[in-house]
Design an enzyme around this catalytic site. Structure first.
Site, PDB file in Angstrom:
ATOM      1  N   ARG A  48       0.518  -1.032  -0.266  1.00 15.60           N
ATOM      2  CA  ARG A  48      -0.076   0.116   0.250  1.00 15.60           C
ATOM      3  C   ARG A  48       0.718   0.926  -0.197  1.00 15.60           C
ATOM      4  O   ARG A  48       2.124   1.464   0.237  1.00 15.60           O
ATOM      5  CB  ARG A  48      -1.231  -0.291   0.737  1.00 15.60           C
ATOM      6  CG  ARG A  48      -0.731  -0.167   2.606  1.00 15.60           C
ATOM      7  CD  ARG A  48      -0.902   0.674   3.677  1.00 15.60           C
ATOM      8  NE  ARG A  48      -0.434   1.895   3.268  1.00 15.60           N
ATOM      9  CZ  ARG A  48       0.503   2.528   3.644  1.00 15.60           C
ATOM     10  NH1 ARG A  48       1.526   1.824   3.493  1.00 15.60           N
ATOM     11  NH2 ARG A  48      -0.030   3.822   3.464  1.00 15.60           N
ATOM     12  N   GLY A  49       0.370   2.559  -0.514  1.00 19.50           N
ATOM     13  CA  GLY A  49       0.811   3.565   0.050  1.00 19.50           C
ATOM     14  C   GLY A  49       0.837   4.085  -1.728  1.00 19.50           C
ATOM     15  O   GLY A  49       1.419   3.175  -2.823  1.00 19.50           O
ATOM     16  N   ASP A 239      -2.405  10.159  -2.910  1.00 21.50           N
ATOM     17  CA  ASP A 239      -2.212   9.286  -3.965  1.00 21.50           C
ATOM     18  C   ASP A 239      -3.012  10.172  -4.937  1.00 21.50           C
ATOM     19  O   ASP A 239      -2.575   9.044  -5.943  1.00 21.50           O
ATOM     20  CB  ASP A 239      -3.596   8.179  -2.898  1.00 21.50           C
ATOM     21  CG  ASP A 239      -3.266   7.687  -2.260  1.00 21.50           C
ATOM     22  OD1 ASP A 239      -2.949   8.006  -0.821  1.00 21.50           O
ATOM     23  OD2 ASP A 239      -2.685   6.172  -1.695  1.00 21.50           O
ATOM     24  N   LYS A 250      -5.257  10.594   2.708  1.00 24.25           N
ATOM     25  CA  LYS A 250      -6.060   9.488   3.396  1.00 24.25           C
ATOM     26  C   LYS A 250      -6.644  10.142   3.941  1.00 24.25           C
ATOM     27  O   LYS A 250      -6.614  11.020   5.578  1.00 24.25           O
ATOM     28  CB  LYS A 250      -4.749   8.667   4.885  1.00 24.25           C
ATOM     29  CG  LYS A 250      -5.526   7.362   5.763  1.00 24.25           C
ATOM     30  CD  LYS A 250      -6.203   6.772   5.741  1.00 24.25           C
ATOM     31  CE  LYS A 250      -5.689   5.214   3.701  1.00 24.25           C
ATOM     32  NZ  LYS A 250      -6.905   4.502   3.876  1.00 24.25           N
TER      33      LYS A 250
HETATM   34  O1  MRU Z   1      -4.566   3.501   1.769  1.00 23.44           O
HETATM   35  P1  MRU Z   1      -3.282   3.090   1.721  1.00 23.44           P
HETATM   36  O2  MRU Z   1      -2.947   3.395   2.936  1.00 23.44           O
HETATM   37  O3  MRU Z   1      -3.023   2.470   0.842  1.00 23.44           O
HETATM   38  O4  MRU Z   1      -3.511   5.065   1.914  1.00 23.44           O
HETATM   39  C1  MRU Z   1      -1.873   5.632   1.278  1.00 23.44           C
HETATM   40  C2  MRU Z   1      -1.611   6.841   1.901  1.00 23.44           C
HETATM   41  O5  MRU Z   1      -2.581   7.902   2.053  1.00 23.44           O
HETATM   42  C3  MRU Z   1      -0.236   8.059   1.989  1.00 23.44           C
HETATM   43  O6  MRU Z   1      -0.219   8.388   2.517  1.00 23.44           O
HETATM   44  C4  MRU Z   1      -0.385   7.703   0.578  1.00 23.44           C
HETATM   45  O7  MRU Z   1      -0.044   6.718  -0.826  1.00 23.44           O
HETATM   46  C5  MRU Z   1       1.780   8.488  -0.035  1.00 23.44           C
HETATM   47  S1  MRU Z   1       2.827   6.900   0.411  1.00 23.44           S
HETATM   48  C6  MRU Z   1       3.575   7.470   0.029  1.00 23.44           C
END
Ligand code: MRU
Length: 348
Positions: A48-49, A239, A250
């Protein structure tokens, strides 16, 4: 210490990832062999991320291509495209997923005159390049981000934008880890980040392991630490960033930005240019993922924590309005408002 890269592809054509759903209690690497397994790993947040999702999708696209038996390009492309379209349905918000899949497809289309084995070899290199470029981008974002704070400052962050969310260093956590390497004293408040607790499980884990002074708080405690003057800057990942600077991250991020504005604290969004969506004019063009109600009601608890049958609304992301964002930190530099003008310049 920064965690080693969290994924690799070996000669056996396996994508090996650290299963992030098991952190912080277990550090288990899992091998993903099929497109279906990679899809599931992305959907379930094992990987994830935004940047890490893109890297996994790039490798997934290569693995899918590798397993296709076809003698001519059109047959190869038709069969492969089905797999690419399937991977694209794993999660909707992080634009890096689509960036990686489109880039892989373009690589094949640009080389359609070559033999299928040659195209597969090029796709392997392209998938690796996506990862290697992300490492370089992370390094630059970390340096630019660090220029925005000073020794002794405390940063508040939300969710996890650290090494495991990317190729190596992280975006929002990159400057903090770089500061640690340089012997600076930067402290962090990490929001736990309901409902999936990426702040508690992942950010606190990564920073604590790196020896950074990190304090975990519940999401609803951000305002008190800001009011008490304990926070000098907010660093968050992203994202998908629209061309007017609206930034999806997020769920809960926009609330942090509103609080930061109220208390006069700079709010920075950090991410590579691969997270900027040139097709999104504003945040209204960003699709927000809705997830399973059980993440709110039962997951993480021994007993259900809400009445059976109660309605829930579980958006996984929100969009922070551009006027709440002090600057967007990319590998190409720190971008200040007006974003419509200045984000465009990044691509000129
Ligand atoms: O649902 P997730 O855990 O994939 O959400 C991730 C985030 O919101 C991060 O802040 C974002 O992807 C940036 S990661 C460098």
């Amino acid at each position: 210490m920064i965690l080693e890269p969290n994924m690799l592809i070996d000669e056996m054509s396996v994508l090996r990832i650290l299963d992030q759903t098991l952190l912080p209690n277990e550090e288990v690497f899992i091998d993903l062999k099929t497109t279906e397994e990679i899809w599931e790993a992305i959907r379930k947040l094992r990987v994830r991320g935004a940047p890490a999702i893109g890297i996994a999708a790039g490798f997934g696209a290569y693995l899918a291509a590798k397993n296709i038996e076809a003698d001519d390009f059109d047959t190869f492309h038709r069969l492969w495209k089905e797999k690419l379209d399937y991977l694209a349905t794993s999660r909707p918000t992080a634009v890096n997923l689509f960036y990686a899949l489109e880039r892989m497809e373009k690589c094949a289309l640009d080389n359609k005159d070559k033999t299928i084995p040659e195209i597969k070899a090029l796709l392997k290199t392209e998938s690796e390049n996506i990862r290697l470029e992300d490492i370089e981008q992370n390094k630059k974002i970390s340096q630019f981000g660090l220029s925005l704070i000073k020794d002794g400052d405390t940063v508040l962050t939300h969710c996890n934008a650290g090494p495991i969310a990317t190729s190596h260093y992280g975006t929002a956590l990159g400057p903090i880890l770089l500061a640690k390497e340089l012997g600076m004293d930067i402290k962090v408040y990490a929001d736990e980040t309901r409902p999936l607790l990426q702040g508690a499980r992942l950010t606190a884990f990564e920073l604590h392991r790196a020896g950074v002074d990190v304090t975990l708080i519940c999401d609803n405690m951000a305002s008190i630490v800001m009011k008490q003057g304990k926070v000098q800057a907010c660093f968050v990942g992203c994202d998908r960033v629209a061309m007017n600077g609206d930034a999806a991250n997020k769920i809960g991020t926009s609330g942090v930005a509103i609080l930061a504005k109220h208390y006069g604290i700079p709010f920075y969004v950090l991410g590579p240019t691969t997270t900027i969506d040139r097709n999104a004019k504003t945040g209204n063009d960003i699709k927000i993922e809705l997830r399973d109600p059980e993440e709110i009601k039962t997951m993480w608890y021994e007993k259900p924590m809400a009445p059976m049958g109660v309605k829930t609304y579980n958006p996984a992301f929100d969009v922070t309005d551009n006027e709440l964002i002090t600057a967007i930190v990319t590998e190409k530099g720190v971008v200040y408002p007006p974003y419509v003008e200045n984000l465009k310049k990044l691509f000129e």
